[in-house]
Design a protein around this motif. Sequence first.
Motif, PDB file in Angstrom:
ATOM      1  N   THR A 244     153.110  94.938  43.640  1.00  0.00           N
ATOM      2  CA  THR A 244     154.228  95.902  44.247  1.00  0.00           C
ATOM      3  C   THR A 244     153.280  96.622  45.472  1.00  0.00           C
ATOM      4  O   THR A 244     152.031  96.183  45.606  1.00  0.00           O
ATOM      5  CB  THR A 244     154.289  97.151  43.345  1.00  0.00           C
ATOM      6  N   PRO A 245     153.858  97.233  46.478  1.00  0.00           N
ATOM      7  CA  PRO A 245     153.018  97.881  47.498  1.00  0.00           C
ATOM      8  C   PRO A 245     151.800  98.815  46.876  1.00  0.00           C
ATOM      9  O   PRO A 245     150.943  98.694  47.522  1.00  0.00           O
ATOM     10  CB  PRO A 245     154.117  98.727  48.290  1.00  0.00           C
ATOM     11  N   ALA A 246     152.192  99.310  45.914  1.00  0.00           N
ATOM     12  CA  ALA A 246     151.020 100.043  45.176  1.00  0.00           C
ATOM     13  C   ALA A 246     150.040  99.477  44.679  1.00  0.00           C
ATOM     14  O   ALA A 246     148.803  99.849  44.949  1.00  0.00           O
ATOM     15  CB  ALA A 246     151.729 101.004  43.814  1.00  0.00           C
ATOM     16  N   THR A 247     150.233  98.285  44.096  1.00  0.00           N
ATOM     17  CA  THR A 247     148.889  97.228  43.482  1.00  0.00           C
ATOM     18  C   THR A 247     148.513  96.806  44.797  1.00  0.00           C
ATOM     19  O   THR A 247     147.074  96.462  44.771  1.00  0.00           O
ATOM     20  CB  THR A 247     149.576  96.147  42.545  1.00  0.00           C
ATOM     21  N   ILE A 248     148.937  96.571  45.900  1.00  0.00           N
ATOM     22  CA  ILE A 248     148.371  95.839  47.099  1.00  0.00           C
ATOM     23  C   ILE A 248     147.567  97.165  47.838  1.00  0.00           C
ATOM     24  O   ILE A 248     146.461  96.691  48.114  1.00  0.00           O
ATOM     25  CB  ILE A 248     149.402  95.371  48.343  1.00  0.00           C
ATOM     26  N   GLU A 249     148.047  97.994  48.026  1.00  0.00           N
ATOM     27  CA  GLU A 249     147.330  99.380  48.672  1.00  0.00           C
ATOM     28  C   GLU A 249     146.104  99.880  47.754  1.00  0.00           C
ATOM     29  O   GLU A 249     145.163 100.298  48.606  1.00  0.00           O
ATOM     30  CB  GLU A 249     148.379 100.516  48.966  1.00  0.00           C
ATOM     31  N   SER A 250     146.244  99.575  46.472  1.00  0.00           N
ATOM     32  CA  SER A 250     144.930 100.143  45.626  1.00  0.00           C
ATOM     33  C   SER A 250     143.992  98.995  45.675  1.00  0.00           C
ATOM     34  O   SER A 250     143.029  99.232  45.012  1.00  0.00           O
ATOM     35  CB  SER A 250     145.422 100.424  44.209  1.00  0.00           C
ATOM     36  N   GLY A 251     144.271  97.687  45.891  1.00  0.00           N
ATOM     37  CA  GLY A 251     143.363  96.547  45.688  1.00  0.00           C
ATOM     38  C   GLY A 251     143.521  95.718  44.438  1.00  0.00           C
ATOM     39  O   GLY A 251     142.824  94.849  44.373  1.00  0.00           O
ATOM     40  N   GLN A 252     144.438  96.329  43.784  1.00  0.00           N
ATOM     41  CA  GLN A 252     144.479  95.500  42.377  1.00  0.00           C
ATOM     42  C   GLN A 252     145.070  93.953  42.675  1.00  0.00           C
ATOM     43  O   GLN A 252     144.479  93.149  41.773  1.00  0.00           O
ATOM     44  CB  GLN A 252     145.617  96.324  41.372  1.00  0.00           C
ATOM     45  N   THR A 253     145.853  93.913  43.798  1.00  0.00           N
ATOM     46  CA  THR A 253     146.442  92.786  44.048  1.00  0.00           C
ATOM     47  C   THR A 253     145.933  92.323  45.483  1.00  0.00           C
ATOM     48  O   THR A 253     146.782  92.265  46.200  1.00  0.00           O
ATOM     49  CB  THR A 253     147.845  92.454  43.829  1.00  0.00           C
ATOM     50  N   PRO A 254     144.847  91.665  45.528  1.00  0.00           N
ATOM     51  CA  PRO A 254     144.538  91.457  47.018  1.00  0.00           C
ATOM     52  C   PRO A 254     144.837  90.228  47.651  1.00  0.00           C
ATOM     53  O   PRO A 254     144.747  90.120  48.726  1.00  0.00           O
ATOM     54  CB  PRO A 254     142.842  91.389  47.050  1.00  0.00           C
ATOM     55  N   VAL A 255     145.662  89.400  46.893  1.00  0.00           N
ATOM     56  CA  VAL A 255     146.350  88.276  47.119  1.00  0.00           C
ATOM     57  C   VAL A 255     147.695  88.091  46.671  1.00  0.00           C
ATOM     58  O   VAL A 255     147.607  88.064  45.383  1.00  0.00           O
ATOM     59  CB  VAL A 255     145.242  86.874  46.937  1.00  0.00           C
ATOM     60  N   VAL A 256     148.595  87.818  47.335  1.00  0.00           N
ATOM     61  CA  VAL A 256     150.088  87.994  46.809  1.00  0.00           C
ATOM     62  C   VAL A 256     150.757  86.756  47.666  1.00  0.00           C
ATOM     63  O   VAL A 256     151.030  86.658  48.797  1.00  0.00           O
ATOM     64  CB  VAL A 256     150.790  89.184  47.167  1.00  0.00           C
ATOM     65  N   ILE A 257     151.450  86.056  46.672  1.00  0.00           N
ATOM     66  CA  ILE A 257     152.312  85.130  47.014  1.00  0.00           C
ATOM     67  C   ILE A 257     153.765  85.331  47.240  1.00  0.00           C
ATOM     68  O   ILE A 257     154.203  85.924  45.922  1.00  0.00           O
ATOM     69  CB  ILE A 257     152.265  83.708  45.995  1.00  0.00           C
TER      70      ILE A 257
END
Length: 375
Positions: A244-257
């Motif tokens: 989610t935008p939150a996981t991306i911004e927190s760095g939890q998911t630094p790569v997203v397909i």
Amino acid sequence: MKNSRLLAVAASTLVVLGLVSCAPPEKEDTGSKTESGVSAREATSAEDFGGMDKLIEAAKAEGELNVIALPPDWANYAEIIDTFSKKYGIKVNSAQPDANSQDEINAANQQKGKSTAPDVFDLGQAIAIANTDMFAPYKVATFDSIPEQFKDPDGTWVNDYGGYTSIGYDSAKLPEITSVEDLLKPEFQGKVALNGDPTTASAAANGVLMTAIANGGSVDDIAPGVEFFIKLKEAGNFIPVDPTPATIESGQTPVVIDWDYLNAAETKKVPTWKVFVPQNALVGGYYFQAINKDGPHPAAARLWQEFLYSDEGQNLFLKGLARPVRADAMEKAGTVDAALLAALPEVTGEPVVATDEQSKKMAEYLGANWAKVIG
């Protein structure tokens, strides 16, 4: 359609097994009628209302519009909904923003005749084509400027926006990605996420298709895609986190397909976020817009369609970095936002877009084999 702002074929691969949504009992809907006495549910164009002004009047009289499965950060829907509501003074009720396409259909069936039922749908191909008996044919004022391959001839469904499957990543934390195979490198351990479950989400299913093509597979053979994700998991690189935008911004998911317009939107919040669209595995797709024939606000539903396919609505999709279906026509007419058009992620070549039959076969394979990845 090389070097076009549109995709080559009107299609979006989506395989879904959603849950039935629940709603409390509501009063029965009686619908509305046009000034001429024609039921708003049967109106197939604004002319049936006596013109656009009369359609707006009828929609304002209803006062509300029910939408479903429209995340605010998806294709700029937050601004689209807000702009429509303020422009016409109509309250927009947005239910289950994180639901999938099957959830939309389930909600419409369960809430049929209730004031809480969805008025409109935003669906992937497989679910849209399988449920056309639930849609009300309607041709917006700009219908003729939408290419034939992107619409049903009677307006039962019309593609609204699309994009390409991509890999988004934080370039401040990771090396540059130049191929799908890069994701197998040690530097990506515990970092690669897929947007959703490919047995229930279009973005995820297309992600598997992208990796399949990059590894010698095709739209008719996605086994290499599943095998690639098995390798990702075995390497410890694939993480079972729905980004989610939150996981991306927190760095939890630094790569997203994910779709390129969703990944590209993150660059506004994470300046180091980059988007890679593999040219050797270019997978594209459009979503389908339709009116629920049994929705409680038939005039508002039709005005919503008019707004989405107007130059204003299409440019708002474009602002969300999604490719609006009328982009080419608007570019020729000089009504497209040129700066926004130029900001789209650059792609070249012919995209692979699954047909309805290919989508069904992909669904069967993923349903039987995706457990090998997550099991």
